[in-house]
Structures are given as structure tokens and as C-alpha cells.
Scaffold this motif. Structure first.
Motif, PDB file in Angstrom:
ATOM      1  N   LEU A 165      14.805   0.855  -3.343  1.00 11.76           N
ATOM      2  CA  LEU A 165      14.674  -0.145  -1.639  1.00 11.76           C
ATOM      3  C   LEU A 165      13.195   1.101  -0.989  1.00 11.76           C
ATOM      4  O   LEU A 165      12.199   0.587  -0.551  1.00 11.76           O
ATOM      5  N   VAL A 166      13.836   2.438  -0.936  1.00  8.22           N
ATOM      6  CA  VAL A 166      12.852   3.704  -0.795  1.00  8.22           C
ATOM      7  C   VAL A 166      11.387   3.133  -1.199  1.00  8.22           C
ATOM      8  O   VAL A 166      10.149   3.580  -0.818  1.00  8.22           O
ATOM      9  N   GLU A 167      11.677   2.968  -2.442  1.00 11.82           N
ATOM     10  CA  GLU A 167      10.603   3.395  -3.523  1.00 11.82           C
ATOM     11  C   GLU A 167       9.305   2.364  -3.597  1.00 11.82           C
ATOM     12  O   GLU A 167       8.164   1.935  -2.508  1.00 11.82           O
ATOM     13  N   GLY A 168      10.420   1.030  -3.074  1.00 11.44           N
ATOM     14  CA  GLY A 168       9.285  -0.087  -2.255  1.00 11.44           C
ATOM     15  C   GLY A 168       8.482   0.068  -0.973  1.00 11.44           C
ATOM     16  O   GLY A 168       7.795  -0.198  -1.206  1.00 11.44           O
ATOM     17  N   LEU A 169       9.476   0.911  -0.243  1.00 10.78           N
ATOM     18  CA  LEU A 169       8.490   0.757   0.892  1.00 10.78           C
ATOM     19  C   LEU A 169       7.802   1.860   0.691  1.00 10.78           C
ATOM     20  O   LEU A 169       6.306   1.245   1.445  1.00 10.78           O
ATOM     21  N   ALA A 170       7.349   2.986   0.194  1.00 16.17           N
ATOM     22  CA  ALA A 170       6.539   3.568  -0.743  1.00 16.17           C
ATOM     23  C   ALA A 170       5.219   2.621  -1.207  1.00 16.17           C
ATOM     24  O   ALA A 170       4.563   3.021  -1.113  1.00 16.17           O
ATOM     25  N   ASP A 171       5.878   2.031  -2.450  1.00 12.74           N
ATOM     26  CA  ASP A 171       4.504   0.734  -3.172  1.00 12.74           C
ATOM     27  C   ASP A 171       3.739   0.708  -1.517  1.00 12.74           C
ATOM     28  O   ASP A 171       2.761   0.070  -1.853  1.00 12.74           O
ATOM     29  N   GLU A 172       4.588  -0.021  -0.900  1.00 20.44           N
ATOM     30  CA  GLU A 172       4.057  -0.990  -0.006  1.00 20.44           C
ATOM     31  C   GLU A 172       2.851  -0.303   1.439  1.00 20.44           C
ATOM     32  O   GLU A 172       2.055  -0.483   1.702  1.00 20.44           O
ATOM     33  N   ALA A 173       3.883   1.149   1.435  1.00 20.80           N
ATOM     34  CA  ALA A 173       2.998   1.663   2.242  1.00 20.80           C
ATOM     35  C   ALA A 173       1.307   2.372   1.304  1.00 20.80           C
ATOM     36  O   ALA A 173       0.220   2.267   2.364  1.00 20.80           O
ATOM     37  N   GLY A 174       1.846   3.084   0.358  1.00 21.65           N
ATOM     38  CA  GLY A 174       0.090   2.729  -0.785  1.00 21.65           C
ATOM     39  C   GLY A 174      -1.096   1.837  -0.406  1.00 21.65           C
ATOM     40  O   GLY A 174      -2.186   2.170  -0.454  1.00 21.65           O
ATOM     41  N   ALA A 175       0.075   0.883  -1.274  1.00 20.42           N
ATOM     42  CA  ALA A 175      -0.933  -0.205  -0.730  1.00 20.42           C
ATOM     43  C   ALA A 175      -1.602  -0.760   0.267  1.00 20.42           C
ATOM     44  O   ALA A 175      -2.972  -1.195   0.090  1.00 20.42           O
ATOM     45  N   ALA A 176      -0.644  -0.541   1.333  1.00 18.90           N
ATOM     46  CA  ALA A 176      -1.942  -0.510   2.828  1.00 18.90           C
ATOM     47  C   ALA A 176      -3.079   0.405   3.034  1.00 18.90           C
ATOM     48  O   ALA A 176      -3.608   0.537   3.172  1.00 18.90           O
ATOM     49  N   LEU A 177      -2.095   1.538   2.308  1.00 14.62           N
ATOM     50  CA  LEU A 177      -3.144   2.800   2.812  1.00 14.62           C
ATOM     51  C   LEU A 177      -5.144   3.032   1.909  1.00 14.62           C
ATOM     52  O   LEU A 177      -5.311   3.104   2.451  1.00 14.62           O
ATOM     53  N   ALA A 178      -4.505   2.395   0.472  1.00 14.75           N
ATOM     54  CA  ALA A 178      -5.418   2.225  -0.269  1.00 14.75           C
ATOM     55  C   ALA A 178      -6.585   0.542   0.508  1.00 14.75           C
ATOM     56  O   ALA A 178      -7.718   0.409   0.226  1.00 14.75           O
TER      57      ALA A 178
END
Length: 210
Positions: free
Chosen positions: A62-75
Motif C-alpha cells: 500500500l505504501v509503495e502504491g502511494l509512492a508510485d502515484e507520487a512518482g507519476a505526479a512528480l514526473a
């Protein structure tokens, strides 16, 4: 008189909607309590625990899912045209990052320990690369000072950004993106009075190009 039936969402659309709902709920839960359980997240999302586990088999996932979403938004935050003036471009980049930072700043308060510094560094890599390019362009144009190597200066900008977000988490800073933009410009060698003007220009530029 015939009635028009509402289209029934496909299983894939329902699954995607549930996943987004779970991630939104997780962000809210972890913001309020970094130790929130999967059950807490399920309750906040309005789904049963089984649904949460269907998407994220454990808390780490779940935390990794949040990290993936954050990474996509940052990019995505750096994939925009930018002003010709490097100082305005630098400030606009920070301001555009504001909504993303506001949504995901909670990651700094709990996920850094769970996903690790290397993963956090990977997530912000697109922003780092973009900032490096803007700073180099500004230095070539004589807009920014060259008192430090660019790589060191960009690292300092990252540190300032993270520190400001942590202050925002504590409620000390109201306008985190504005404070970050001012700080980054001053680090780049822009005089404080001039930096305030540049941030204003960047805000206007973002409004015009929105």
C-alpha cells in the motif's frame, strides 16, 4: 415511454475506482495517524478489508502504491512549457510542484522510513533533473550565481524543499509552495526583494498558461 439505463461500469473501471479510493483514503489515514492499519484504510475508503487486500496484499504494498502515484505526479509536474526567463521558470516549477507536494507531503512524515531514502530519491529524480537544467540555463544567462557547483546547489534546494514541507506538516507554514519558491530563488543567488517579484511573475505566468 422508455427509460435510458445508466451504463454499468466494467469490472476494470470498478477496480480502478476502488484502487484510487483506497489510495486517497490511505493518504488521509496516514496523515492523521502514521500507524493507521489496513482496516482503518478500508473503513475510510468505504470498502471491506478484502477489497483493500485485493489491491494491496500488505501495508508495504500500500505504501509503495502511494509512492508510485507520487512518482507519476512528480514526473508529470515538469512536463510543461516553461518561461524563457530562467528565474521565473525556476519559481514556476516550484509553484507547479505545490499541489503535488501538498498532496504527498505526508510521505515525508512516515514513508521515508518504510520505502527508504533511495526510493524517495528515485521519486524526485525527474524534478531534480529538470531543476538542474533550469539552473544551468540561468547561470549561462547570468541570472543565477555560480558560487557552488550546480549539483550541490540543487541538492540544497531539495533539502530546503523537504524542510519546508515538514514545517507545513506541522502547520508552521501556510503557503509552502510560495516559501519554497522564495527560498530556492535566494539559494540560486537572486536577491530576496527581487525573488518576491519573480514569484509574483511566476504565479501570473502559471495563471495565463493554465
Amino acid at each position: 415511454m422508455s427509460s435510458v439505463e445508466e451504463p454499468v461500469p466494467s469490472p476494470r473501471k470498478r477496480a480502478n475506482a476502488n484502487r484510487s479510493r483506497i489510495l486517497d483514503a490511505a493518504m488521509r489515514c496516514f496523515a492523521g495517524d502514521p500507524d493507521a492499519s489496513m482496516g482503518d484504510v478500508a473503513k475510510a475508503a468505504g470498502v471491506v478489508r478484502r477489497t483493500v487486500y485485493a489491491h494491496f496484499p500488505n501495508r508495504d504494498a500500500l505504501v509503495e502504491g502511494l509512492a508510485d502515484e507520487a512518482g507519476a505526479a512528480l514526473a508529470a509536474s515538469v512536463e510543461f512549457p516553461e518561461p524563457e526567463d530562467a528565474a521565473v521558470a525556476l519559481a514556476a516549477g516550484v509553484l507547479r510542484l505545490g499541489p503535488v507536494s501538498d498532496r504527498y507531503r505526508v510521505l515525508l512524515s512516515f514513508a521515508r522510513k518504510e520505502v527508504g531514502e533511495e526510493r524517495i530519491s528515485e521519486l524526485i529524480a525527474p524534478v531534480r533533473t529538470h531543476t538542474y537544467g533550469v539552473v544551468e540555463r540561468g547561470r549561462a544567462a547570468g541570472v543565477f550565481s555560480a558560487y557552488l557547483p550546480t549539483v550541490v546547489l540543487v541538492g540544497m534546494m531539495e533539502g530546503l524543499t523537504i524542510a519546508t514541507l515538514e514545517q507545513a506538516n506541522r502547520g508552521v507554514v501556510d503557503d509552502a509552495s510560495g516559501a519554497m519558491a522564495l527560498g530556492v530563488l535566494v539559494l540560486a543567488g537572486v536577491a530576496p526583494d527581487r525573488a518576491s517579484e519573480v514569484v509574483g511573475s511566476a504565479r501570473r505566468w502559471l495563471q495565463i498558461t493554465a
